[in-house]
Design an enzyme around this catalytic site. Structure first.
Site, short mmCIF file in Angstrom:
data_model
loop_
_atom_site.label_atom_id
_atom_site.label_comp_id
_atom_site.label_asym_id
_atom_site.label_seq_id
_atom_site.Cartn_x
_atom_site.Cartn_y
_atom_site.Cartn_z
N ARG A 1 0.83 -1.21 0.00
CA ARG A 1 0.00 0.00 0.00
C ARG A 1 0.86 1.26 0.00
O ARG A 1 0.57 2.25 -0.67
CB ARG A 1 -0.95 -0.03 1.21
CG ARG A 1 -1.85 1.14 1.45
CD ARG A 1 -2.77 1.61 0.33
NE ARG A 1 -3.26 0.64 -0.59
CZ ARG A 1 -3.43 0.88 -1.89
NH1 ARG A 1 -3.14 2.06 -2.41
NH2 ARG A 1 -3.87 -0.06 -2.67
N LYS A 56 2.96 25.28 -3.20
CA LYS A 56 1.65 24.75 -2.78
C LYS A 56 1.63 23.23 -2.95
O LYS A 56 0.88 22.68 -3.76
CB LYS A 56 0.54 25.40 -3.62
CG LYS A 56 0.42 26.90 -3.38
CD LYS A 56 -0.68 27.54 -4.20
CE LYS A 56 -0.70 29.05 -3.96
NZ LYS A 56 -1.67 29.75 -4.82
N ASP A 102 1.47 39.32 -10.93
CA ASP A 102 0.53 38.51 -10.16
C ASP A 102 -0.92 38.87 -10.47
O ASP A 102 -1.32 40.04 -10.33
CB ASP A 102 0.81 38.69 -8.66
CG ASP A 102 0.03 37.68 -7.84
OD1 ASP A 102 -0.07 36.51 -8.25
OD2 ASP A 102 -0.50 38.08 -6.78
N GLU A 113 7.37 40.38 -6.66
CA GLU A 113 5.98 40.21 -7.09
C GLU A 113 5.34 41.59 -7.24
O GLU A 113 5.40 42.40 -6.31
CB GLU A 113 5.25 39.38 -6.03
CG GLU A 113 3.77 39.19 -6.26
CD GLU A 113 3.07 38.63 -5.02
OE1 GLU A 113 3.24 37.44 -4.73
OE2 GLU A 113 2.38 39.42 -4.33
N LYS A 140 7.35 39.90 -1.61
CA LYS A 140 5.93 40.11 -1.83
C LYS A 140 5.49 41.40 -1.15
O LYS A 140 6.25 42.02 -0.41
CB LYS A 140 5.13 38.93 -1.27
CG LYS A 140 5.53 37.60 -1.88
CD LYS A 140 4.52 36.52 -1.48
CE LYS A 140 4.93 35.20 -2.11
NZ LYS A 140 3.92 34.14 -1.86
#
Lengths: 282, 282, 282, 282, 282, 282
Positions: free
Chosen positions: D99, D132, D216, D195, D164
């Site tokens: 598994r 992410k 962005d 950014e 940022k």
């Protein structure tokens, strides 16, 4: 159970507490690379348990070298003087691993030996262990119980539901409130055991049809009564007797119709058996 | 000794084996945030040991909340029914920590209680433990021995030199070769103990003036003879009797002039004492 | 389940992979000690899951400082724009923890959201998860399934017995040999589930009275037949439908009398939902 | 990237969550030492990723035994039914590892498959991933992105500077103050990305000559304008489009002159592909 | 950089090596709970580095109690006798933590002090460190370099590409083959540095436009020639001088037009400075 | 000492800090499976120390493959250009392990080389190290001291009792109170060293017959006086000179009758020696 990832962790911790400073005596007196052999010898009659750990401990200490040859098998009853296994390794590793190997074997064989003694008197009654195990050794001591002929109760707080009075009290003393909550979101196949301390509590718990009812600290008369109440309910649940169970009392319990008892004593009262390593230079 | 970094490791491992799946019963039945209290109660006469761990285990489980109030102190002898400490915490944490707290206390108090019993018969003779401890609990069990009135032998293979026959055999059986090698590069202040199993071996070892001589598995007659040989040598070394030492035999040994004995039994033969937690909702 | 010791381990690992080199941008641009606040905002409709982790991650990063105020609760369905929680902390810690917090929330809320969608169509049928979870996130993803209204199947290979064809084949294909072995030494209360792939296998398994029978990859006709065979046997076991179960198929299965289905898709097909952190300087 | 020390850590954690209680079913039903073989089979078309982990997981479970023979290679596109690899090992280890092996392969191949699908539409445009990623799987999921034909953005907060708005706000909103601070003490060769969310912010950032400018959440018109402003500045920097990028939009972006896009969706929207293990006794 | 997760790991390891057996002297001689204070005193002129670790080490040893008051700040140059900080804690924790605190401070301040001395002679030339750091202390020693006024080269093998001859040789000695491979799949923003040892190698590397060229082990004449070749190429790359750089040589290098040098000596040749703890009972 | 469990921990940490992101350059430029060889070459005269670690580091990086052939032995003095060992392994592993191997060898050989230089001037006087070691490298640096001809003082706070003024002050300044407490419960064989800073303190300590007296920061006159006082007491204790000991001063101390000195400088003032790896493709 020996494939549990917890086994290597307790081996590592045991080696760390003995070897974080290295084996200074052997480093200073044993020539590097010198080979050796060690025989594991029973110094008293015992039920063998823990042999598969010998190789693992040795491998960990010796970074992969060393060989173990078993002369007995797990669960075998041996007499004083029996040679359980022979180990071939470099002598430094052998000496560094000796005490850790013995400490595991003596403890596990101690638990297996006590369990075998109890189970010898309990034919037809399953003898279960408890979570009253030595910190860090849970999975190994439960393995020793099984090796000695006992059966395992749950391993941890996460693999079975056991509702005790504390849980019921936290719900205002309502058994029905407690068990309804449980049924709504418990892992679907996880068995539910309910501990009861009186016939009244038992009667309150029965409608919830637990997989197991634990009769806690009851005397023979109460147990007899409880078994009768359960039988009359027509429900198919297992009944476990817990608290105050001794090897001597089991035959009597059996005569009352008891089929399962649990005994923390299998692990809390076990004493280490005596095993030594006889070392030979090569 | 409780400041050893090994202590938190065995606590973490003990919690992992019980809680890697969480406490499913309490999660499902005890409302989040509900407070509770627990009293640690002696169920038999015992010598208390392990109280400082209670807070640490609780803190680990509860991520920092919870309070412990002690009613006894380490090493105190208490009767059945004595309340050792009271714990205030959220009920879920209390129930999750309960078994682990008790498993530590029962084991350590068991060792302290046995040690106290042995030492009670050994006035004037120092009773030492050994490295025959439960894997992972070395430092704690040695702490329990001290709590019970015993004294500690070495903690690990790294903090003292103990030359056994295996080391001497690895040097062609030559004590002098073995000990010369040692003296050349051993950590300068590390004491050297030499194990001897006969008067001949003792005589061979004496010229190397070890800090300690261990008389291993000798009978009373041999011990008497050995002590006399040492006295005549005029050397100031400590003499330890090891192997076959029991509480019953200590007075006799004392009469022979023995001042130090070591007993693996302090840890290998200790049985857990019975302590329970009485939980109260708030 | 969030009290599992595995939870802190995956938090630690997640922080290690993002922060083993520290947060270089914030270290170089944000004044030490400057405070900040962050709002966790849903960027799409979702079922909230993972809020209790926010505080734990923050505490780990900030070595104990920082506060979290929740505006929603686990399992709540929220709309786009909803503020889930507000975090107060020093700005450096907030920025260092931001991505890790969001990665956990987005994954867990994703699983809870998908589960809730499936369960919305499955009134009266219990929807179970599987062990097909993301490595390292087993206990958390199963928590998310429960949060979304699903139920948990076993957590690991150690907490339930599930006999598959591989196990039976290893015993020469004999169901009876396999299950007899099991009953002799299995942990006494551990439930046994048997997977069957045909009516023949089912009939072979029935006499062993497993707690659960899993009908694997059967079509509607086979399932109907199997349920009928089980009913005629008069045995009280749970029946789980596995393989090829989709949200769309559940109503049909329900009409056949099915009460339990298991779907690996709850975790394998879940996509992260979108949650962001809106940061405010103080 | 598979030589990252983080890889073994997530393997160990994945095994711990499945095997801390051992594989009780296999222990009880599969004879010790019995050999077996398993074939990894694609149950749908997919891009293969994760094969080098198969051997590592197997070795960890089996303490060193077992063999893996690959029939495909990383990044290969295979059809339903393709056999990816064959594993030879003792059957208990094979079942215990099954598994965990599949969970890694299904996740990584899922990410690679989605990435390959996106990149197939993005000829001439580099498609980057983000941070992410699933907690604990960062380095593996980024490896899967590369395997599928994508490119990697930074791996952690420590290996690149990405300024940022939060960082600029922490400096009173002053881009120049923020970037001056940076240049004074940043690791000398570490690239700086800034950014920007508007043309104004872009114009403010240009004089600091960042290695990369991230546009962005801009629409096509803004992006066109921004690219023009950058071109007129005569500066040689990379321009990354982030936020709102989909596979469908990439051709349009390409026509605007965009060469780099980043998509969190490569990891957040990937679903596991279906791979199973077909086990054969030997 | 002090927010790196590696920092706590080396603190834990340092405490483990000193405290796995506990602080036996303090346990036996200092009353439990007795308070104390310690002043950290410079015993020679030095540049302070490591103060933020003092509190962390103390917290780890004392399980959360204890206070640190700083009297200087990181990077400050202090004279002999200066008090760097005052620590208030229970005396046992203070004594247990003393040596570990000092060992970190002495090493880090030693690196910062040497770096400051070198950088004092290197106005206008950036002085970089290397990966030639003490095992386990990488991130801390690089922090100390920055504290002393130096700049950081890459932190690990994973955060920057540095092509050396070994890599080119592995591609049949072809620079173009090596660098083409790189550009196809390297993390997109990761800078590429190429080490060259001759003008020929430099000329071969130039067309690939690396972010940095390292001139390795060249003498002044070769460096002058290399800088001229690069200037004529019209390419904007950074040039780093490595190998054989000493504080004394930097002014000469500067006169040749060198702006960046790297020196492993910042960490390999640093000697600990002398700092002691003056303890006061309360 | 290299069998200490701490050794693998610092190796693992050293590899983690260099390889948590993998070796990106080698992954991208070196063909998988390509073999290579590396020669460890002394770049200056040095005393070799750390060779047994080479294989361990290589094994850890390469998951078990790779071979090391030694051409020198621990403690040997070699000239510039000497080849210490040859390593055969796959080239990727070799390059990934190169810097970590060298960082250990350069540090340990640096300590051994300095120690050998000091001990060369100290014939007849034992030169001891201290606990002033680099965090995480305690056991290795002490091994290097021994390799260089020095002797080891205690390894940790747990393996020897060293009573300093702080301990005495904690007992109201009473030496007798402090030492009486000690003798009551110290591990029986653990040596007691007492640090004295004046003749008065020495006289106060003598009746307690410590195993070692440390004369701390005394000048020649005071040392002479102290040795005379001790001799007159007729007690057989070791006397250690500590504080202000330099290689140059040792002959003078020897002439005063000093037999043991301790020098933190062996580890705090050691500089890394230069060793490089010459890599060859196969």
């Amino acid at each position: 159970m020996l494939d549990s990832t917890l086994v290597q962790k307790i081996i590592d911790l045991a080696l760390e507490e003995d070897l974080s400073g290295g084996d200074i005596t052997s480093t200073l007196t044993v020539p590097e690379g010198k080979g050796g052999a060690g025989e594991l010898v029973a110094k008293e009659p015992l039920v063998v348990c823990g042999l598969p750990l010998v190789g693992r401990i040795l491998q960990t200490v010796s970074h992969g070298s060393g060989q173990v040859k078993l002369h007995t098998s797990e669960g075998q009853k041996v007499q004083k003087g029996a040679v359980l296994a022979t180990i071939q390794a470099d002598l430094r590793s052998l000496l560094a691993a000796e005490r850790t190997i013995l400490n595991f074997l003596q403890r596990l064989s101690g638990v297996a030996t006590l369990t075998a003694r109890v189970c010898g008197r309990a034919r037809g009654v399953a003898v279960l262990d408890s979570r009253k195990t030595t910190p860090g050794l849970r999975v190994l001591e439960k393995y020793a119980v099984r090796t000695g002929g006992g059966r395992n109760h749950r391993f941890s707080l996460g693999d079975m539901i056991l509702v005790k009075n504390n849980h019921i009290d936290a719900n205002g003393g309502s058994v029905s409130k407690t068990l309804s909550r449980l049924h709504a979101s418990a892992p679907l196949y996880m068995p539910v055991e309910v501990e009861v301390r009186s016939i009244d509590e038992l009667i309150e718990a029965l409608p919830f049809n637990p997989a197991v009812v634990m009769l806690d600290n009851m005397n023979d008369r109460e147990i007899k009564r409880a078994l009768s109440v359960i039988q009359q309910s027509g429900q198919a649940m297992q009944v476990e007797i817990s608290g105050g169970v001794t090897a001597e009392r089991i035959p009597k319990l059996k005569s009352l119709g008891v089929k399962i008892v649990s005994m923390g004593a299998l692990t809390t009262q076990a004493q280490n058996v005596d095993i030594s390593m006889r070392i030979k230079n090569r």
